[in-house]
Design an enzyme around this catalytic site. Structure first.
Site, PDB file in Angstrom:
ATOM      1  N   ASP A 379       0.892  -1.234   0.006  1.00  0.00           N
ATOM      2  CA  ASP A 379      -0.114  -0.149  -0.040  1.00  0.00           C
ATOM      3  C   ASP A 379       0.866   1.082  -0.049  1.00  0.00           C
ATOM      4  O   ASP A 379       0.383   2.329  -0.102  1.00  0.00           O
ATOM      5  CB  ASP A 379      -0.829  -0.062   1.133  1.00  0.00           C
ATOM      6  CG  ASP A 379      -0.246  -0.378   2.634  1.00  0.00           C
ATOM      7  OD1 ASP A 379       0.963  -0.155   2.573  1.00  0.00           O
ATOM      8  OD2 ASP A 379      -1.103  -0.614   3.384  1.00  0.00           O
ATOM      9  N   ASP A 400       2.975  -3.978   9.696  1.00  0.00           N
ATOM     10  CA  ASP A 400       1.705  -3.389   9.123  1.00  0.00           C
ATOM     11  C   ASP A 400       0.644  -4.089   9.256  1.00  0.00           C
ATOM     12  O   ASP A 400       0.916  -5.211   8.298  1.00  0.00           O
ATOM     13  CB  ASP A 400       1.983  -2.823   7.623  1.00  0.00           C
ATOM     14  CG  ASP A 400       0.704  -2.053   6.892  1.00  0.00           C
ATOM     15  OD1 ASP A 400      -0.179  -2.107   7.806  1.00  0.00           O
ATOM     16  OD2 ASP A 400       1.122  -1.545   5.814  1.00  0.00           O
ATOM     17  N   ASN A 402      -2.382  -4.314   8.226  1.00  0.00           N
ATOM     18  CA  ASN A 402      -3.120  -4.044   7.164  1.00  0.00           C
ATOM     19  C   ASN A 402      -2.487  -3.410   5.928  1.00  0.00           C
ATOM     20  O   ASN A 402      -2.060  -2.341   5.698  1.00  0.00           O
ATOM     21  CB  ASN A 402      -4.343  -3.442   7.192  1.00  0.00           C
ATOM     22  CG  ASN A 402      -5.297  -3.427   5.749  1.00  0.00           C
ATOM     23  OD1 ASN A 402      -4.765  -3.899   4.802  1.00  0.00           O
ATOM     24  ND2 ASN A 402      -6.648  -3.330   6.019  1.00  0.00           N
ATOM     25  N   ASN A 425      -3.708   1.463  14.231  1.00  0.00           N
ATOM     26  CA  ASN A 425      -2.360   1.705  14.718  1.00  0.00           C
ATOM     27  C   ASN A 425      -1.525   0.581  14.711  1.00  0.00           C
ATOM     28  O   ASN A 425      -0.334   0.394  15.034  1.00  0.00           O
ATOM     29  CB  ASN A 425      -1.870   2.691  15.661  1.00  0.00           C
ATOM     30  CG  ASN A 425      -2.767   2.344  16.846  1.00  0.00           C
ATOM     31  OD1 ASN A 425      -2.813   1.077  17.148  1.00  0.00           O
ATOM     32  ND2 ASN A 425      -3.164   3.272  17.535  1.00  0.00           N
ATOM     33  N   SER A 457      25.613   2.557  11.062  1.00  0.00           N
ATOM     34  CA  SER A 457      25.804   1.051  11.268  1.00  0.00           C
ATOM     35  C   SER A 457      25.610   0.596  12.672  1.00  0.00           C
ATOM     36  O   SER A 457      25.251  -0.426  12.974  1.00  0.00           O
ATOM     37  CB  SER A 457      27.041   0.230  10.661  1.00  0.00           C
ATOM     38  OG  SER A 457      28.133   1.323  10.830  1.00  0.00           O
TER      39      SER A 457
END
Ligand SMILES: *[C@@H]1O[C@H](CO)[C@@H](O)[C@H](O)[C@H]1NC(C)=O
Ligand SMILES: *[C@@H]1O[C@H](CO)[C@@H](O)[C@H](O)[C@H]1NC(C)=O
Length: 763
Positions: A379, A400, A402, A425, A457
């Site tokens: 998305d 995520d 969704n 969230n 790093s």
């Protein structure tokens, strides 16, 4: 700069030494490493890993699998070790020596020399070499003088067990016609005499003799008892024979009339007799100029990349504008992974809701390579779904929940959940009862916030497993996954560590810490509503002059999202690079200018109430004092290793990792002057965040650790002698978080009284 350190140069340069010679020759050692990477087992592992990134659906999947198989062949075919080593510039400075104080003590067992190593590798494989006969007197005639000299040369200098393997069986094409001289047989007669092997002379391209297919079948049958078969064949029939042995015709160029020198090498799995690879090389009898290895590697890799992308995407776009892996700071060998992983991202993305045209490879790779955005992100909200952990996925940023809706991702404030009841969230808290949504009941009053670490790093937790370097236990397992994460372990780092300790590098004991501890872990322990709200934008080699790109990669919405605790942590690269001298270090003026630019950018992205912390740079004198007299896994001292890296011009930090104390001190003075600039930034005003400088008490931190009786060397990476180790990361996190709790608790948000209740319902 550290970019070059990602896998390639580090490994190759360091492994130089384990050849064990007092005066090691750089190139041969490089060849050993590349040879190991080419071994069949590892290749199988690579292929499997690549295929796991292929899209589903039969057509796309089949195309992708075919592409991977072809790529693996390409890697084998093109990756002639010497060429790689030359192109990586590793044969350039053989006078650099690591073992000045040789011998040290308890030396690790040296690796065997390259011919021995190669023989070891090839035990898992069987080989068919195909040659043409030598030069002839006339078009159907016997070998001429040159052809005869060639046949002697083949016996003495080609299949002699050094340049090429010695045969266990020899085949020659029979012409079986009244006019052709049997020049194939002539060509291998000296080899037969030398080895005492009879020439199998029952096959030829003519139908009556079984044709090329019959010959191929007999040769494969022979491989059941022989490891290495040498074949001399008629040139117009070499490609058909090779195809009959399983090589894709697309890999075969036509064999020119003038070519008597080429060799086809076909490698087969020793057990299944499945074709593993196909390579073209030359006998070396006709003096040919060696091609420029560097440029040919480059064009070959790029061509391969474009070829695969096109194959896999039905020429849906013009891939010719794609840059090479060099632009990503990755070794060339990583390119196939990128290609396939990128394809995966392409095929699973929708075009909507995205600034980037996802079918445009340049654009996607650009976002990945320059802005460190995840490759797998349907998305376009810059967070990856569960399971997409590598390639800047969930090892780096919260999951995520969704990935088909860009408005749903970690960090969004809970307001919208009050309407939808959904987990907007991704903190795992959702639903509700008549009183309201659980998000509002449990989280609203708790002042939740995310953790975002921008850095280098040390932020990303760079780590090379010692087993990759230790001669006694050279072990490249998991190399694919590690490369896909740029040899970093953000999921175990001081800023955003959250993984199971078993999935992290080994950690020496750190008092008060059990398992992985990080700023994010600390925030989550205070408040479960912070679950999953982390972003690690650590980039190997980052310094203040490149920090704008880090800020651009940060995902936060000033209005919709919760505030964040951001660390802008550049602990060394502004004074660290491989250049001799102080000219390449950042000046205080530049530091101020670039830092302000980046902070202003952050001010446009962070919700109000955020904090930005910059820790002081690491103490290079302390680092050197801790490490220099210790023994590196390779058997030399760190001091000698540092000087060796400096000699090669490949040191991660000429200024700090230097046996000259005046250089170390001057470098530290410059680092201190940059810290002074950061301190002054505290008086600048920003709209959406407060800026804090943390003068990290490195010496006290180390001294405190020493009281536990553990050696300080536990805190530093064994292989590079430069980065914080897993224990170092834990100690940093403990110290940094402790400082915030004591001095700036407001930056941490609230402690949530509902934590136990949240745990019982959701976790
Ligand atoms: C792909 O994206 C790049 C960078 O955004 C752009 O310069 C290029 O024109 C695009 N190519 C196509 C074919 O759209
Ligand atoms: C809703 O859940 C919260 C948290 O468990 C609880 O305190 C509250 O009493 C519940 N409200 C109702 C009406 O059940």
């Amino acid at each position: 700069m550290f970019l070059g350190y990602i896998l390639g140069l580090w490994l190759l340069n360091l492994v130089v030494i384990v050849t064990g010679d007092a005066n090691p020759e750089v190139c041969s050692a490089c060849v050993i490493v590349v040879g190991l990477v080419q071994q069949a087992e590892l290749q199988g592992q690579l292929a499997d890993a690549l295929k796991s990134h292929c899209p589903g659906g039969t057509v796309a999947q089949r195309a992708c699998y075919a592409g991977v198989d072809r790529l693996m062949m390409g890697v084998e075919e093109k990756a002639v070790p010497e060429e790689i080593c030359l192109s990586a510039g590793l044969c350039s400075n053989p006078q650099c020596q690591l073992f000045k104080n040789w011998p040290v003590k308890d030396l690790p067992e040296p690796l065997p020399d390259w011919p021995t190593t190669r023989r070891m590798l090839e035990q898992h494989q069987k080989t068919i070499y195909i040659n043409r006969h030598g030069e002839k007197k006339w078009s159907l005639g016997c070998l001429n003088e040159q052809g005869q000299a060639r046949s002697e040369y083949i016996a003495s200098s080609v299949y002699n067990g050094e340049n090429y393997l010695a045969p266990d069986a020899i085949f020659a094409c029979q012409y079986d016609d009244p006019i052709d001289c049997e020049r194939c047989k002539e060509t291998v007669t000296p080899l037969s005499a030398k080895t005492g092997l009879p020439i199998v002379f029952d096959y030829g391209y003519r139908k009556v003799l079984g044709g090329n297919k019959g010959a191929a079948k007999a040769m494969k049958e022979k491989l059941k008892t022989a490891d290495t078969v040498v074949v001399a064949w008629e040139h117009n029939n070499i490609n058909p024979l090779t195809e009959a042995l399983g090589v894709d015709s697309g890999l075969l160029d036509s064999w020119p009339e003038s070519d008597y020198d080429s060799i086809y090498t076909l490698k087969f799995d020793a057990k299944s007799l499945e074709l593993l690879s196909f390579t073209k090389s030359s006998e070396g009898f006709s003096e040919k100029k060696k091609s420029n290895a560097h440029s040919s590697m480059k064009s070959v890799t790029k061509a391969l990349f474009i070829d695969v992308l096109n194959t896999l995407t039905d020429n849906a776009y013009d891939a010719s504008s794609v840059s090479t892996t060099e632009d990503f700071g990755l070794p060339k060998i990583a390119l196939p992974y990128l290609a396939v992983a990128n394809l995966k991202a392409l095929s699973s993305s929708s075009l909507e809701d995205s600034e980037c045209d996802r079918f445009n490879v340049t654009c996607r790779l650009d976002a990945f390579a320059n802005y460190h955005e995840p490759l797998a992100d349907r998305d376009g909200d810059v967070f990856s779904a569960e399971g997409k952990d590598v390639l800047r996925g969930t090892h780096w940023r919260g999951i995520d929940c969704n990935d088909k809706d860009a408005s749903i991702h970690p960090g969004v404030s809970g307001v919208e959940e009050e309407v939808s009841g959904q987990d907007i969230n991704c903190n795992g808290i959702f639903g509700g009862n008549e009183t309201g949504t659980f998000e509002s009941i449990f989280c609203d009053a708790s002042d939740p916030r995310g953790v975002i670490i921008l850095g280098d790093s040390a932020t990303a937790h760079f780590h090379v497993p010692p087993a990759w370097l230790t001669a006694k236990s050279l072990d490249f397992s998991n190399i694919v996954l590690k490369v896909l994460d740029e040899l970093d372990y953000p999921q175990c780092s001081w800023g955003t560590g959250h993984a199971d300790p078993e999935d992290c590098p080994y950690q020496h004991p750190v008092p008060g810490i059990d398992g992985v501890f990080s700023i994010y872990e600390g925030m989550r322990q205070r408040n479960r509503c912070n679950t999953n709200d982390y972003q690690n934008i650590g980039v190997n080699g980052a310094r203040i002059t490149a920090s704008m790109n880090l800020a651009k990669s940060l995902q936060r919405d000033t209005v919709r999202d919760k505030p964040a605790l951001v660390w802008l942590s550049l602990m060394g690269n502004d004074v660290c690079n491989g250049h001799e001298g102080f000219d390449h270090m950042t000046t205080p003026e530049t530091y101020y200018e670039k830092a302000m630019e980046t902070l202003r950018e952050l001010d446009t992205k962070l919700p109000s109430g955020s904090f930005v912390v910059t820790p002081g740079m690491f103490d290079g004198v302390l680092l050197y004092d801790t490490m220099h007299a210790q023994q590196h896994p390779l058997g030399t001292t760190y001091e000698a290793l540092y000087d060796f890296m400096n000699c090669l011009g490949e040191s991660p930090c000429w200024g700090w990792l230097n046996s000259d104390i005046s250089v170390r001190r001057k470098t530290q003075d410059i680092a201190n002057s940059l810290n002074e600039v950061s301190r002054q930034l505290e008086s600048e005003d920003f709209q959406n965040f407060k800026f804090l400088f943390y003068e990290v008490p490195w010496k006290e931190m180390f001294a405190e650790y020493a009281k536990s009786g553990e050696p300080l060397t536990n805190l530093i990476e064994k292989v590079d002698g430069f980065h914080p180790s897993q224990a170092g990361n834990a100690l940093f996190a403990q110290n940094f978080f402790g400082w915030l709790e004591r001095e700036h608790e407001e930056s941490l948000g609230g402690t949530n009284p509902f934590n136990d209740e949240i745990d019982s319902i959701f976790f």
